[in-house]
Scaffold this motif. Structure first.
Motif, PDB file in Angstrom:
ATOM      1  N   GLU A  24      61.021  78.744  68.308  1.00  0.00           N
ATOM      2  CA  GLU A  24      61.826  78.781  67.579  1.00  0.00           C
ATOM      3  C   GLU A  24      62.674  77.569  67.437  1.00  0.00           C
ATOM      4  N   GLY A  25      63.192  77.117  68.574  1.00  0.00           N
ATOM      5  CA  GLY A  25      63.865  75.724  68.796  1.00  0.00           C
ATOM      6  C   GLY A  25      63.027  74.598  68.391  1.00  0.00           C
ATOM      7  N   ALA A  26      61.736  74.584  68.791  1.00  0.00           N
ATOM      8  CA  ALA A  26      60.653  73.623  68.138  1.00  0.00           C
ATOM      9  C   ALA A  26      60.589  73.516  66.715  1.00  0.00           C
ATOM     10  N   VAL A  27      60.519  74.821  66.088  1.00  0.00           N
ATOM     11  CA  VAL A  27      60.416  74.575  64.506  1.00  0.00           C
ATOM     12  C   VAL A  27      61.577  74.101  63.939  1.00  0.00           C
ATOM     13  N   LEU A  28      62.812  74.685  64.391  1.00  0.00           N
ATOM     14  CA  LEU A  28      64.131  74.081  63.917  1.00  0.00           C
ATOM     15  C   LEU A  28      64.383  72.796  64.190  1.00  0.00           C
ATOM     16  N   ILE A  62      67.894  53.854  67.340  1.00  0.00           N
ATOM     17  CA  ILE A  62      66.999  53.009  66.923  1.00  0.00           C
ATOM     18  C   ILE A  62      66.701  53.026  65.573  1.00  0.00           C
ATOM     19  N   GLU A  63      66.763  52.005  64.672  1.00  0.00           N
ATOM     20  CA  GLU A  63      66.383  51.965  63.461  1.00  0.00           C
ATOM     21  C   GLU A  63      65.030  52.626  63.012  1.00  0.00           C
ATOM     22  N   GLY A  64      64.869  53.842  62.346  1.00  0.00           N
ATOM     23  CA  GLY A  64      63.545  54.566  61.907  1.00  0.00           C
ATOM     24  C   GLY A  64      63.064  55.051  62.997  1.00  0.00           C
ATOM     25  N   PHE A  65      63.708  55.449  63.947  1.00  0.00           N
ATOM     26  CA  PHE A  65      63.024  56.326  65.164  1.00  0.00           C
ATOM     27  C   PHE A  65      63.769  57.609  65.361  1.00  0.00           C
ATOM     28  N   TYR A  66      63.088  58.833  65.406  1.00  0.00           N
ATOM     29  CA  TYR A  66      63.322  60.072  65.433  1.00  0.00           C
ATOM     30  C   TYR A  66      62.772  60.892  66.692  1.00  0.00           C
ATOM     31  N   LEU A  67      63.401  61.956  66.990  1.00  0.00           N
ATOM     32  CA  LEU A  67      62.796  62.933  68.037  1.00  0.00           C
ATOM     33  C   LEU A  67      62.961  64.204  67.394  1.00  0.00           C
ATOM     34  N   ALA A  68      61.987  64.938  67.820  1.00  0.00           N
ATOM     35  CA  ALA A  68      61.795  66.384  67.380  1.00  0.00           C
ATOM     36  C   ALA A  68      61.369  67.190  68.669  1.00  0.00           C
ATOM     37  N   GLY A  69      61.587  68.344  68.903  1.00  0.00           N
ATOM     38  CA  GLY A  69      61.217  68.926  70.192  1.00  0.00           C
ATOM     39  C   GLY A  69      62.282  69.985  70.654  1.00  0.00           C
ATOM     40  N   ASP A  70      61.797  71.228  71.218  1.00  0.00           N
ATOM     41  CA  ASP A  70      62.718  72.113  71.574  1.00  0.00           C
ATOM     42  C   ASP A  70      63.853  71.778  72.592  1.00  0.00           C
ATOM     43  N   TYR A  71      63.729  70.517  73.148  1.00  0.00           N
ATOM     44  CA  TYR A  71      64.630  69.772  74.343  1.00  0.00           C
ATOM     45  C   TYR A  71      65.664  69.149  73.473  1.00  0.00           C
ATOM     46  N   THR A  72      65.345  68.847  72.030  1.00  0.00           N
ATOM     47  CA  THR A  72      66.416  68.028  71.344  1.00  0.00           C
ATOM     48  C   THR A  72      67.598  69.049  70.933  1.00  0.00           C
TER      49      THR A  72
END
Length: 583
Positions: A546-550, A527-537
């Motif tokens: 550590e996974g969350a920060v990375l 999706i244009e301009g939509f991103y995810l962050a989280g240790d599940y990514t």
């Protein structure tokens, strides 16, 4: 080799109050005391973070006097290990540096980020370093997400989880250094300590010698321990690991489809090895047992912890995570023009006609718009708010298999100092408990010279998450009676409970069962301009801090790379989507 110790002082007579981070209209900081707040909530779930006070005049007087007295405590810590020359640390440092040294954008992007856990804070921090303006929205009135903590009426803190910082966490270690707070980590001796169920009150240790490099220090630690595994079992386990050693990363990735228990049996490793070591390790890594956990998770952990000399060395934060870790990140973000707003729960992701994000609509009716949008919440919250138009897209459809695992964190204050414990993380090897620590010993801010406060991870918790706090405490006390037979009795006839807190998280880190690895999404969505962050990514570390920060760094990297396209409203977007890396 003798390891030198260093002493550090901490004044417990001071009163520490977390400031509110911002309101919807400003980011002005004001002093306040945290309300008793709940853990992660979902529709239909019960409130968490509840408290029971044991009515006792003597107990009340004891706690009141402790709070009123001026007490200066000296805690002994091990020195910070030399981490800076490891490959992983240098790679993490290089990624951090890329944000600070990149050319300044012609026009800073305004990036709206949902979730002020470590993933959202990390995304905002590195976007601010790159010259952009993050607007970080947190639904609750407390920072930290899965590392959130609250202060009760006595001034005591209770947390969402028992958080350990490993030497093999290069992005977190860089983050502490970048914020100038390395001294807030209390490093412990390089050991792993397991309770002995068949010998109540006794422990078995894996001690990593300082004189040897990795992986020899880990190999010797295992060989020297003859209490948990016999020599034939050690040999069979070593032979079973040979394919992973020879096959490297491709072999590790291929083990996602098999459980720990099945892999061990397939490799001819005796069941007793699983029972003695890997039940405890599985629950510590993902709060589930080896018959459910993907073997890939164990192999990744072994690789990360054993490839570096100090990889498995542990540190405790010297106080509560919202103040001691999260607030320095917030200060950094705000000093560079970013915003952090508490009590800003997202009700809906509002879309344009072409399916891109128009705005985030908040529960109070306000709308927040930006040049880009990030969801840095747990995957279960994202799935609840996912627009109908997106649910058929394969990128989002695969998220259905990622489900948060329930976990319970228990805090119990006792009326005396328990003796059968260590200044360290302890693996309980209990059927109901994962790991625990006497925080009145391990953590400076929580120190008490006369009372012990045990913080315990209650896992697996799926069958217990809906039960009452009284039932959970009762079960915990029965397990503690086995761990402290001379000091604790389930009927309360020995050490007395002054009070307790039970913090339930119905959906914590994603459940790492076989077949979930292909479902983990990259940080840049279709999706244009939509991103995810989280240790599940997608990132090379586990569902961890550590996974969350990375993941936040990789999300910020993807947004920075897309800067010109985002400023042009997507007209410059390439037909073939460049994906974020998974370093």
């Amino acid at each position: 080799m003798t390891q030198f110790l260093q002493a550090s002082a901490f004044d417990l007579s001071k009163q520490y109050q977390i400031p509110t981070v911002s309101s919807l209209n400003s980011c002005k900081r004001n002093g306040c005391t945290l309300r008793k707040t709940k853990g992660l909530l979902f529709p239909g779930s019960s409130a968490v973070g509840t408290t029971l006070r044991i009515p006792s005049g003597d107990a009340f007087a004891t706690r009141h006097n402790r709070a009123a007295s001026s007490l200066k405590v000296v805690c002994i810590d091990y020195p910070r290990p030399e981490l800076e020359n490891t490959i992983n640390y240098l790679e993490a440092a290089q990624l951090s540096s890329s944000f600070r040294t990149a050319s300044r954008p012609k026009k800073p992007l305004e990036v709206v980020i949902a979730g002020a856990g470590l993933a959202g804070l990390s995304t905002a921090k590195y976007l601010a370093d790159a010259g952009h303006k993050p607007i970080l929205l947190e639904a609750r009135d407390v920072l930290g997400g899965k590392v959130a903590a609250w202060k009760d009426e006595d001034g005591d803190w209770y947390e969402t989880g028992l958080h350990i910082f490993f030497g093999a966490y290069p992005n977190i270690q860089n983050l502490f250094g970048e914020l100038g707070i390395n001294d807030r980590l209390q490093w412990k001796e390089h050991s792993m300590i397991f309770a002995m169920p068949n010998k109540p009150g006794e422990f078995s240790r894996f001690d990593f010698p300082e004189s040897l490099p990795a992986p020899l220090n880990g190999v010797l630690a295992i060989l020297k321990n003859n209490e948990m595994l016999t020599w034939p079992e050690k040999v069979k386990f070593a032979i079973g690991l040979l394919p992973a050693i020879v096959g490297g990363q491709p072999y590790v990735e291929a083990q996602d489809g098999i459980t720990v228990k099945d892999w061990m049996r397939k490799q001819g490793v005796p069941d007793r090895v699983t029972e003695e070591v890997f039940i405890a390790m599985s629950k510590a890594l993902n709060f589930i047992n080896p018959d459910e956990l993907s073997m890939q998770c164990i192999l990744i952990a072994l690789n990360r912890f054993l490839q570096e000399k100090h990889g498995s060395k542990m540190a405790f934060l010297d106080g509560n995570p919202p103040e001691r870790l999260c607030m320095p990140i917030v200060d950094h973000i705000q000093s560079r023009g970013g915003e952090v707003r508490l009590n800003s729960r997202i009700q809906k992701i509002d879309l344009n006609e072409d399916g891109s994000v128009r705005s985030f609509i908040l529960n109070d009716g306000n709308t927040i718009q930006g040049d880009a949008y990030v969801f840095a919440t747990p995957v279960d919250i994202l799935k609840l708010l996912l627009p109908e138009d997106w649910k058929t897209i394969p990128y989002f459809r695969k998220l259905e298999k990622l489900v948060g695992v329930p976990v319970i964190n228990v805090h119990i204050w006792f009326d005396r100092k328990l003796q059968n414990t260590y200044d360290h993380l302890l693996f309980s090897r209990s059927s109901l408990l994962s790991v625990y620590a006497d925080m009145s010993v391990t953590c400076k801010e929580y120190y008490s010279p006369k009372e012990s406060m045990l913080e315990l991870v209650f896992a697996p918790a799926e069958e217990w998450i809906a039960r009452s706090d009284e039932e959970i405490i009762g079960a915990t006390m029965r397990e503690l009676e086995k761990l402290f037979p001379d000091e604790i009795a389930a009927d309360g006839s020995k050490a007395k409970i002054l009070k307790y807190h039970v913090v339930k998280t119905p959906r914590s880190v994603y459940k790492t069962i076989p077949g979930t690895e292909p479902c983990r999404p990259l940080q840049r969505s279709p999706i244009e301009g939509f991103y995810l962050a989280g240790d599940y990514t997608k990132q090379k570390y586990l569902a961890s801090m550590e996974g969350a920060v990375l993941s936040g760094k990789l999300c910020a990297q993807a947004i920075a790379q897309d800067c010109e396209m985002l400023l042009l409203g997507g007209r410059a977007r390439p037909k073939t989507l460049a994906e974020a890396t998974t370093v």
